[in-house]
Each structure stands twice: as C-alpha cells, then as structure tokens.
Design a protein around this motif. Structure first.
Motif, PDB file in Angstrom:
ATOM      1  N   ASN B  32       0.827  -1.196   0.000  1.00 33.59           N
ATOM      2  CA  ASN B  32       0.000   0.000   0.000  1.00 33.59           C
ATOM      3  C   ASN B  32       0.865   1.250   0.000  1.00 33.59           C
ATOM      4  OD1 ASN B  32       0.404   0.965   2.886  1.00 33.59           O
ATOM      5  ND2 ASN B  32      -0.325  -1.117   3.240  1.00 33.59           N
ATOM      6  N   LEU B  33       0.203   2.362  -0.304  1.00 35.54           N
ATOM      7  CA  LEU B  33       0.888   3.660  -0.340  1.00 35.54           C
ATOM      8  C   LEU B  33       0.069   4.655   0.448  1.00 35.54           C
ATOM      9  CD1 LEU B  33       2.605   5.367  -3.337  1.00 35.54           C
ATOM     10  CD2 LEU B  33       0.939   6.649  -1.987  1.00 35.54           C
ATOM     11  N   ARG B  34       0.723   5.386   1.310  1.00 39.53           N
ATOM     12  CA  ARG B  34       0.057   6.393   2.140  1.00 39.53           C
ATOM     13  C   ARG B  34       0.684   7.756   1.882  1.00 39.53           C
ATOM     14  NH1 ARG B  34       0.201   1.821   5.748  1.00 39.53           N
ATOM     15  NH2 ARG B  34      -1.832   1.409   6.723  1.00 39.53           N
ATOM     16  N   TRP B  35      -0.150   8.770   1.928  1.00 39.26           N
ATOM     17  CA  TRP B  35       0.317  10.151   1.961  1.00 39.26           C
ATOM     18  C   TRP B  35       0.076  10.685   3.371  1.00 39.26           C
ATOM     19  CZ3 TRP B  35       2.967  12.966  -1.603  1.00 39.26           C
ATOM     20  CH2 TRP B  35       3.019  12.468  -2.909  1.00 39.26           C
ATOM     21  N   TYR B  36       1.122  11.302   3.918  1.00 43.92           N
ATOM     22  CA  TYR B  36       1.026  11.927   5.228  1.00 43.92           C
ATOM     23  C   TYR B  36       1.254  13.428   5.082  1.00 43.92           C
ATOM     24  CZ  TYR B  36       1.339   7.569   8.019  1.00 43.92           C
ATOM     25  OH  TYR B  36       1.105   6.350   8.610  1.00 43.92           O
ATOM     26  N   LYS B  37       0.607  14.196   5.964  1.00 46.86           N
ATOM     27  CA  LYS B  37       0.842  15.635   6.062  1.00 46.86           C
ATOM     28  C   LYS B  37       1.534  15.900   7.389  1.00 46.86           C
ATOM     29  CE  LYS B  37      -1.490  20.102   6.464  1.00 46.86           C
ATOM     30  NZ  LYS B  37      -2.778  20.799   6.752  1.00 46.86           N
ATOM     31  N   GLN B  38       2.634  16.646   7.340  1.00 45.92           N
ATOM     32  CA  GLN B  38       3.354  16.970   8.558  1.00 45.92           C
ATOM     33  C   GLN B  38       3.474  18.476   8.710  1.00 45.92           C
ATOM     34  OE1 GLN B  38       7.396  15.412   8.951  1.00 45.92           O
ATOM     35  NE2 GLN B  38       7.294  15.518  11.178  1.00 45.92           N
ATOM     36  N   ASP B  39       2.734  19.020   9.656  1.00 48.52           N
ATOM     37  CA  ASP B  39       2.860  20.430   9.979  1.00 48.52           C
ATOM     38  C   ASP B  39       4.162  20.654  10.740  1.00 48.52           C
ATOM     39  OD1 ASP B  39      -0.628  20.360  10.573  1.00 48.52           O
ATOM     40  OD2 ASP B  39       0.356  21.399   8.927  1.00 48.52           O
ATOM     41  N   THR B  40       4.676  21.874  10.657  1.00 43.80           N
ATOM     42  CA  THR B  40       5.925  22.200  11.333  1.00 43.80           C
ATOM     43  C   THR B  40       5.812  21.939  12.828  1.00 43.80           C
ATOM     44  OG1 THR B  40       6.412  23.890   9.680  1.00 43.80           O
ATOM     45  CG2 THR B  40       7.598  24.028  11.767  1.00 43.80           C
ATOM     46  N   GLY B  41       6.778  21.184  13.362  1.00 46.51           N
ATOM     47  CA  GLY B  41       6.782  20.912  14.790  1.00 46.51           C
ATOM     48  C   GLY B  41       5.797  19.834  15.230  1.00 46.51           C
ATOM     49  N   ARG B  42       5.212  19.146  14.271  1.00 49.64           N
ATOM     50  CA  ARG B  42       4.236  18.103  14.594  1.00 49.64           C
ATOM     51  C   ARG B  42       4.663  16.780  13.975  1.00 49.64           C
ATOM     52  NH1 ARG B  42      -0.632  19.706  17.422  1.00 49.64           N
ATOM     53  NH2 ARG B  42      -0.719  21.964  17.361  1.00 49.64           N
ATOM     54  N   GLY B  43       4.007  15.706  14.420  1.00 49.02           N
ATOM     55  CA  GLY B  43       4.234  14.426  13.771  1.00 49.02           C
ATOM     56  C   GLY B  43       3.375  14.303  12.520  1.00 49.02           C
ATOM     57  N   PRO B  44       3.737  13.421  11.594  1.00 48.90           N
ATOM     58  CA  PRO B  44       2.943  13.218  10.381  1.00 48.90           C
ATOM     59  C   PRO B  44       1.545  12.682  10.694  1.00 48.90           C
ATOM     60  CG  PRO B  44       5.139  12.260  10.160  1.00 48.90           C
ATOM     61  CD  PRO B  44       4.961  12.615  11.609  1.00 48.90           C
TER      62      PRO B  44
END
Lengths: 113, 112
Positions: B32-44
């Motif tokens: 599988n393939l996942r897209w993650y979003k990581q805000d600055t200073g946060r975890g994905p």
C-alpha cells in the motif's frame, strides 16, 4: 482517547551525556515504532516493537542507542554518550498491528551541544 | 533496495491555487501507499491510503492517485488554503515487512 504523546518535547544536553526519551502510544496499539527525522528529511526508521519485544532493531545506528517497552505500552528510547550528530527530532508512532496506519506523536527535539 | 522519491522538493503557491505532488517508488512487493501531512513541529498525520487495486482516493480537497504499473502516485490539492502549508510525505509498504519506506517529503508553502 488521546493520541500518541512524547516527553519531553525538547531536550538539550551536552555531548557525552545520557538521555531518555519517552513515548506513550495509543491504548491498545500493539505495534510501536521509533524514528529519527533530520531537517528536510523524511522519518528514518530506528526500531519496531510488537508487544514487549523488539521485532526489528535494524535501524539503530550503533550500540549507543537502545529502546525498551517492558509492559507492551510505554516505550523509552535511550541514548548513551550522546554526540552532536544525534541532534534531530525523534518521532514515535503506534498502530493497532504492524500493518495498520501509524499514528505519530509530536516528537522530541533533541539538541546535543 | 526499496526507495521512494518525491518531487518537487519544495513548492510555493498562492492561496486558492491547485497543485500536484509526485511520488515514485521502487518498493516491492507492493502492499500500500500512504500520503502523510506533517505540519511544522508536529508528527505526520495520515491523509490517504491506497492499495494495489485503487486508482484514486479523495479526502476533502486532497485527491491521491496511484498507477501501480508505473509505480507512481500523485497528491492533488484543490483550492489551496494557508493551512495546507506543510511537508507532504509519501510512504510505501511492502508485503511481508512491517517497516514502511518513507520519502523525503515535499515542502509546500501557500502564500496569501
């Protein structure tokens, strides 16, 4: 319930010192991962726990790094004789099982002076 | 060796515009393939997950596509907002392994 939490959020230490980083996973998640992330890079795998045992520790860079998860919940990443190159954000993630979506904590920013 | 390559490395767009991020992988056998979003200073944070048989999956203004034959994925963001400013990481898992392969991420900045 609550998400993955990590403490401390920031840790500044001197070269040669010992540090411990803590991870509280989501309740009921059997899988727990530690990653290291440098600026502008993706997370780099360090170690994976399934329950209490380290199922894969192939990402630990050397024997100064060690992690435990004695009761299958909270995990501690331990770094001995820290070096400046250890400075990074250390991320913890947990999942229901090893193949499910990982939920990440906010990370611990480690700075070695 | 399993690898995930993302492009561009960074991207700056104006608020309200659309953009597309690319991910190429050599992970095999593909699970599988996942897209993650990581805000600055946060975890994905996971945005989408796609398996071999899925071509498109949407999550609000985010639409991911997968071409398993060419081993490419894209993440399209529609009508961008300032809050979309973050790093977007492509993560690919293979069968039989509990250790996914992470891309280096694309840093997106949305300007007002």
């Amino acid at each position: 319930g609550a998400g993955v939490s990590q403490t401390p959020s920031n840790k500044v230490t001197e070269k040669g010192k010992y540090v411990e980083l803590r991870c509280d996973p989501i309740s009921g998640h059997t899988a727990l991962y530690w990653y290291r992330q440098s600026l502008g890079q993706g997370p780099e795998f360090l170690i994976y726990f399934q329950g209490t045992g380290a199922a894969d520790d192939s990402g630990l860079p050397n024997d100064r790094f060690f992690a435990v998860r004695p009761e299958g919940s909270v995990s501690t990443l331990k770094i001995q004789r820290t070096e400046r190159g250890d400075s990074a954000v250390y991320l913890c993630a947990s999942s229901l099982s090893g193949t499910d979506t990982q939920y990440f904590g906010p990370g611990t920013r480690l700075t070695v002076l | 060796k399993n690898q995930v390559e993302q492009s561009p490395q960074s991207l700056i767009i104006l608020e309200g515009k659309n953009c597309t991020l690319q991910c190429n992988y050599t992970v095999s056998p593909f699970s599988n393939l996942r897209w993650y979003k990581q805000d600055t200073g946060r975890g994905p944070v996971s945005l989408t997950i796609m398996t071999f048989s899925e071509n498109t999956k949407s999550n609000g203004r985010y639409t991911a596509t997968l071409d398993a034959d060419t081993k490419q994925s894209s993440l399209h963001i529609t009508a961008s907002q300032l809050s979309d400013s973050a790093s977007y990481i492509c993560v690919v898992s293979s069968w039989g392994s509990y250790i996914p392969t992470f891309g280096r991420g694309t840093s997106l900045i949305v300007h007002p």
